[in-house]
Scaffold this motif. Structure first.
Motif, PDB file in Angstrom:
ATOM      1  N   VAL A 364       0.845  -1.257   0.054  1.00 33.19           N
ATOM      2  CA  VAL A 364       0.019   0.065   0.043  1.00 33.19           C
ATOM      3  C   VAL A 364       0.783   1.184   0.188  1.00 33.19           C
ATOM      4  N   SER A 365       0.471   2.272  -0.724  1.00 30.62           N
ATOM      5  CA  SER A 365       1.137   3.659  -0.654  1.00 30.62           C
ATOM      6  C   SER A 365       1.067   3.998   0.540  1.00 30.62           C
ATOM      7  N   ASP A 366       1.937   5.174   0.954  1.00 29.31           N
ATOM      8  CA  ASP A 366       2.233   5.782   2.254  1.00 29.31           C
ATOM      9  C   ASP A 366       1.313   7.025   2.087  1.00 29.31           C
ATOM     10  N   LEU A 367      -0.041   6.876   2.238  1.00 34.41           N
ATOM     11  CA  LEU A 367      -0.988   7.906   2.124  1.00 34.41           C
ATOM     12  C   LEU A 367      -1.696   8.178   3.553  1.00 34.41           C
ATOM     13  N   SER A 368      -2.169   9.320   3.615  1.00 37.95           N
ATOM     14  CA  SER A 368      -3.070   9.469   4.859  1.00 37.95           C
ATOM     15  C   SER A 368      -4.376   8.740   4.780  1.00 37.95           C
ATOM     16  N   PRO A 369      -5.149   8.905   5.915  1.00 38.74           N
ATOM     17  CA  PRO A 369      -6.527   8.154   5.961  1.00 38.74           C
ATOM     18  C   PRO A 369      -7.553   9.317   5.257  1.00 38.74           C
ATOM     19  N   ASP A 370      -7.304  10.374   5.605  1.00 41.33           N
ATOM     20  CA  ASP A 370      -8.159  11.365   4.853  1.00 41.33           C
ATOM     21  C   ASP A 370      -7.990  11.309   3.302  1.00 41.33           C
ATOM     22  N   THR A 371      -6.857  11.076   2.745  1.00 40.93           N
ATOM     23  CA  THR A 371      -6.429  11.065   1.463  1.00 40.93           C
ATOM     24  C   THR A 371      -7.150   9.916   0.746  1.00 40.93           C
ATOM     25  N   MET A 372      -7.049   8.840   1.431  1.00 36.22           N
ATOM     26  CA  MET A 372      -7.734   7.485   1.045  1.00 36.22           C
ATOM     27  C   MET A 372      -9.302   7.563   1.187  1.00 36.22           C
ATOM     28  N   ARG A 373      -9.851   8.172   1.972  1.00 35.61           N
ATOM     29  CA  ARG A 373     -11.145   8.438   2.061  1.00 35.61           C
ATOM     30  C   ARG A 373     -11.653   9.317   0.969  1.00 35.61           C
ATOM     31  N   LEU A 374     -11.050  10.506   0.714  1.00 36.30           N
ATOM     32  CA  LEU A 374     -11.393  10.873  -0.401  1.00 36.30           C
ATOM     33  C   LEU A 374     -11.198  10.458  -1.802  1.00 36.30           C
ATOM     34  N   SER A 375     -10.333   9.658  -1.932  1.00 32.04           N
ATOM     35  CA  SER A 375     -10.017   8.872  -3.314  1.00 32.04           C
ATOM     36  C   SER A 375     -11.315   7.837  -3.208  1.00 32.04           C
ATOM     37  N   LEU A 376     -11.460   7.072  -2.142  1.00 29.84           N
ATOM     38  CA  LEU A 376     -12.484   6.099  -2.194  1.00 29.84           C
ATOM     39  C   LEU A 376     -13.982   6.710  -2.331  1.00 29.84           C
ATOM     40  N   THR A 377     -14.120   7.816  -1.892  1.00 23.79           N
ATOM     41  CA  THR A 377     -15.358   8.639  -2.409  1.00 23.79           C
ATOM     42  C   THR A 377     -15.769   8.732  -3.848  1.00 23.79           C
ATOM     43  N   VAL A 378     -14.424   9.573  -4.282  1.00 22.69           N
ATOM     44  CA  VAL A 378     -14.278  10.084  -5.777  1.00 22.69           C
ATOM     45  C   VAL A 378     -14.633   8.800  -6.546  1.00 22.69           C
ATOM     46  N   PHE A 379     -13.645   7.900  -6.526  1.00 21.92           N
ATOM     47  CA  PHE A 379     -13.794   6.364  -7.329  1.00 21.92           C
ATOM     48  C   PHE A 379     -15.086   5.774  -7.424  1.00 21.92           C
ATOM     49  N   THR A 380     -15.443   5.763  -6.109  1.00 22.15           N
ATOM     50  CA  THR A 380     -16.863   4.917  -5.925  1.00 22.15           C
ATOM     51  C   THR A 380     -17.897   5.767  -6.669  1.00 22.15           C
ATOM     52  N   THR A 381     -18.038   7.062  -6.384  1.00 20.40           N
ATOM     53  CA  THR A 381     -18.888   7.742  -7.056  1.00 20.40           C
ATOM     54  C   THR A 381     -18.877   7.700  -8.585  1.00 20.40           C
ATOM     55  N   VAL A 382     -17.679   7.882  -9.093  1.00 22.26           N
ATOM     56  CA  VAL A 382     -17.491   7.665 -10.463  1.00 22.26           C
ATOM     57  C   VAL A 382     -18.031   6.346 -11.089  1.00 22.26           C
ATOM     58  N   PHE A 383     -17.551   5.373 -10.209  1.00 24.44           N
ATOM     59  CA  PHE A 383     -17.801   3.959 -10.748  1.00 24.44           C
ATOM     60  C   PHE A 383     -19.657   3.601 -10.660  1.00 24.44           C
ATOM     61  N   VAL A 384     -19.881   4.352  -9.528  1.00 27.67           N
ATOM     62  CA  VAL A 384     -21.429   4.037  -9.531  1.00 27.67           C
ATOM     63  C   VAL A 384     -22.233   4.834 -10.749  1.00 27.67           C
ATOM     64  N   LEU A 385     -21.876   6.044 -10.985  1.00 26.04           N
ATOM     65  CA  LEU A 385     -22.402   6.902 -12.033  1.00 26.04           C
ATOM     66  C   LEU A 385     -22.199   5.957 -13.500  1.00 26.04           C
ATOM     67  N   LEU A 386     -20.939   5.507 -13.644  1.00 26.60           N
ATOM     68  CA  LEU A 386     -20.753   4.779 -14.774  1.00 26.60           C
ATOM     69  C   LEU A 386     -21.601   3.702 -14.934  1.00 26.60           C
ATOM     70  N   ALA A 387     -21.935   2.817 -13.935  1.00 27.94           N
ATOM     71  CA  ALA A 387     -22.500   1.522 -13.864  1.00 27.94           C
ATOM     72  C   ALA A 387     -24.171   1.971 -14.124  1.00 27.94           C
ATOM     73  N   LEU A 388     -24.699   2.991 -13.593  1.00 34.85           N
ATOM     74  CA  LEU A 388     -25.917   3.515 -13.946  1.00 34.85           C
ATOM     75  C   LEU A 388     -26.246   3.857 -15.472  1.00 34.85           C
ATOM     76  N   LEU A 389     -25.055   4.624 -15.882  1.00 34.61           N
ATOM     77  CA  LEU A 389     -25.338   5.022 -17.124  1.00 34.61           C
ATOM     78  C   LEU A 389     -25.300   3.777 -18.162  1.00 34.61           C
ATOM     79  N   ASN A 390     -24.539   2.746 -18.038  1.00 35.06           N
ATOM     80  CA  ASN A 390     -24.230   1.615 -18.630  1.00 35.06           C
ATOM     81  C   ASN A 390     -25.583   0.801 -18.642  1.00 35.06           C
ATOM     82  N   ALA A 391     -26.132   0.877 -17.564  1.00 36.30           N
ATOM     83  CA  ALA A 391     -27.333   0.191 -17.350  1.00 36.30           C
ATOM     84  C   ALA A 391     -28.491   0.789 -18.101  1.00 36.30           C
ATOM     85  N   TRP A 392     -28.463   2.205 -17.943  1.00 33.66           N
ATOM     86  CA  TRP A 392     -29.657   2.905 -18.700  1.00 33.66           C
ATOM     87  C   TRP A 392     -29.704   2.735 -20.455  1.00 33.66           C
ATOM     88  N   LEU A 393     -28.335   2.890 -20.667  1.00 32.59           N
ATOM     89  CA  LEU A 393     -28.047   2.727 -21.975  1.00 32.59           C
ATOM     90  C   LEU A 393     -28.536   1.415 -22.599  1.00 32.59           C
TER      91      LEU A 393
END
Length: 436
Positions: A364-393
């Motif tokens: 694992v990279s040497d990151l702070s917990p806050d950085t990982m939380r932000l990263s997880l939030t951003v990537f999860t949001t992007v993936f959920v939106l892409l999955a919903l877009l794909n399902a809708w299309l």
């Protein structure tokens, strides 16, 4: 290593890799089916076959396009959160990942573009060759990814220099049983996913008494007859992987079988070999993933066996509405089985990222917990939106059915003065190469 960072990084990788894998499964399977349909259309010159290529091909293109974006997102999070793996094993993993990107993915994308925009422009044989090149390079792409994953699960062909892993035997790496067995299992699972998807979409239209009964009746049969042998192939490769676990990852095998004495023995052996630590993976995730995969397989087996019998009767295919409902409800089953299998394969390897060599906490990279939380939030949001877009299309285009607009639509004026897209006046020229 901060435990919060480790847990968040693992969760992020699980969500992004698992989400991307959902796209890959349908893409690999549907591409194969579309190529087979186009082969039949090219030889038969049957308008119905050509329309089937266009309809299912459009759904394939949608899933492929959104899947590319998920792959790019996953690459970003992988590089950010797992620098220890890159530094420790990058000399081995980098080669296969680079070949996958440069040789397989770029060639696949190039010929897919030729196939999409080559309708009514390429010779029908060149157009057919383009889709088969897409399929073969997609297989190559999956193979190179699994070469890397196979090394993580069963490292072979490597040496060590200055504390870093280096590649010493490329042949051993490329013929790693862990990679080859997983490759066969994934391809069979992808065809199974495509078969259930085709059967489910076709059942939806037949349930609603679509005027395209002949079109979707044939498509439903194709989906059913693809699913049954694909399920058998997936079970064979899955069984071979289970047998190999006792050699490659005995701890995972013991945990799945709930063999307490065996778990204690292997824990003691690994403690003597690698030093103090907990070498038992999460029993809940490992056993849970394996059991969900097997239960999903059992349900699909009954559906496939019954489906093969029912699909032999045309009236049943067109009118048995209860079966149509079951097929629609069964579309998620292959996805559930493949994700559960992926959880079993990856979670059961813990606490190792490269089995027996590099621990997950050291990768694992040497990151702070806050950085990982932000990263997880951003990537999860992007993936959920892409999955919903794909399902809708996918749902939108699947509901529309085989309309004349969209992929492969010929907008050129008829040479005999007819409407754009109209067939040539000469019946002998029906479905020639330019108007495929």
């Amino acid at each position: 290593m901060n435990q919060d960072v480790l847990d968040l990084a693992r969760l992020q990788f699980a969500l992004t890799a698992g989400g991307h894998f959902l796209f890959v499964a349908l893409t690999l399977g549907l591409a194969t089916v579309v190529a087979a349909l186009q082969t039949r259309a090219t030889f038969s010159r049957n308008p119905l076959h050509a329309r089937m290529v266009r309809f299912w091909g459009q759904l394939y293109v949608i899933n492929y396009a959104v899947g590319i974006v998920t792959g790019l997102v996953m690459e970003f999070q992988f590089g950010m959160a797992w620098s220890g793996l890159t530094h420790g094993a990058g000399n081995v993993l980098g080669a296969s990942l680079a070949v996958e990107t440069i040789v397989a993915f770029f060639v696949e994308s190039t010929f897919l573009g030729l196939w999409i925009f080559g309708w009514n422009r390429l010779n029908r044989w060149a157009h057919l060759a383009a889709i088969w090149i897409v399929v073969l390079t997609a297989y190559l792409s999956a193979y190179w990814i699994l070469v890397s994953n196979g090394f993580l699960n069963h490292p072979v062909g490597y040496g060590s220099e200055g504390g870093e892993l280096v590649l010493e035997d490329p042949v051993a790496l490329l013929t790693n049983p862990s990679a080859l067995l997983a490759f066969g299992h994934v391809l069979a699972g992808a065809l199974l996913t495509a078969g259930f998807f085709m059967a489910g979409v076709s059942a939806y239209h037949l349930f609603r008494r679509s005027p395209e009964a002949e079109f979707f009746g044939r498509s439903l049969r194709i989906g059913v007859f693809v699913s049954a042998p694909a399920l058998m192939a997936a079970s064979v490769f899955g069984g071979l992987q289970f047998r190999a676990l006792t050699t490659f990852q005995p701890m995972k095998s013991a945990v799945f079988g709930a063999k307490s004495a065996e778990i204690a023995r292997i824990q003691a052996e690994m403690t003597d070999r690698f030093g103090p630590g907990d070498y038992v993976p999460s029993e809940a995730w490992t056993r849970g993933g394996g059991l969900v995969m097997l239960i999903s397989f059992a349900l699909m087996m009954y559906l496939c066996f019954a489906g093969v019998i029912l699909a032999c009767f045309k009236k049943v295919v067109l009118r048995f509405r209860l079966w149509h409902l079951v097929l629609m409800a069964a579309v998620p089953l292959p996805y559930l089985a493949m994700i559960a299998g992926w959880v079993f394969r990856e979670a059961g390897r813990q606490p190792w990222v490269v089995y027996g060599i590099l621990k997950t906490e050291d990768a694992v990279s040497d990151l702070s917990p806050d950085t990982m939380r932000l990263s997880l939030t951003v990537f999860t949001t992007v993936f959920v939106l892409l999955a919903l877009l794909n399902a809708w299309l996918l749902a939108r285009h699947a509901r529309r059915g085989p309309v004349e607009s969209g992929l492969g639509h010929d907008e050129r004026p008829d040479p005999d003065g007819g409407e754009p897209g109209a067939p040539p006046a000469d019946p002998a020229d029906s479905l020639p190469a330019p108007r495929y």
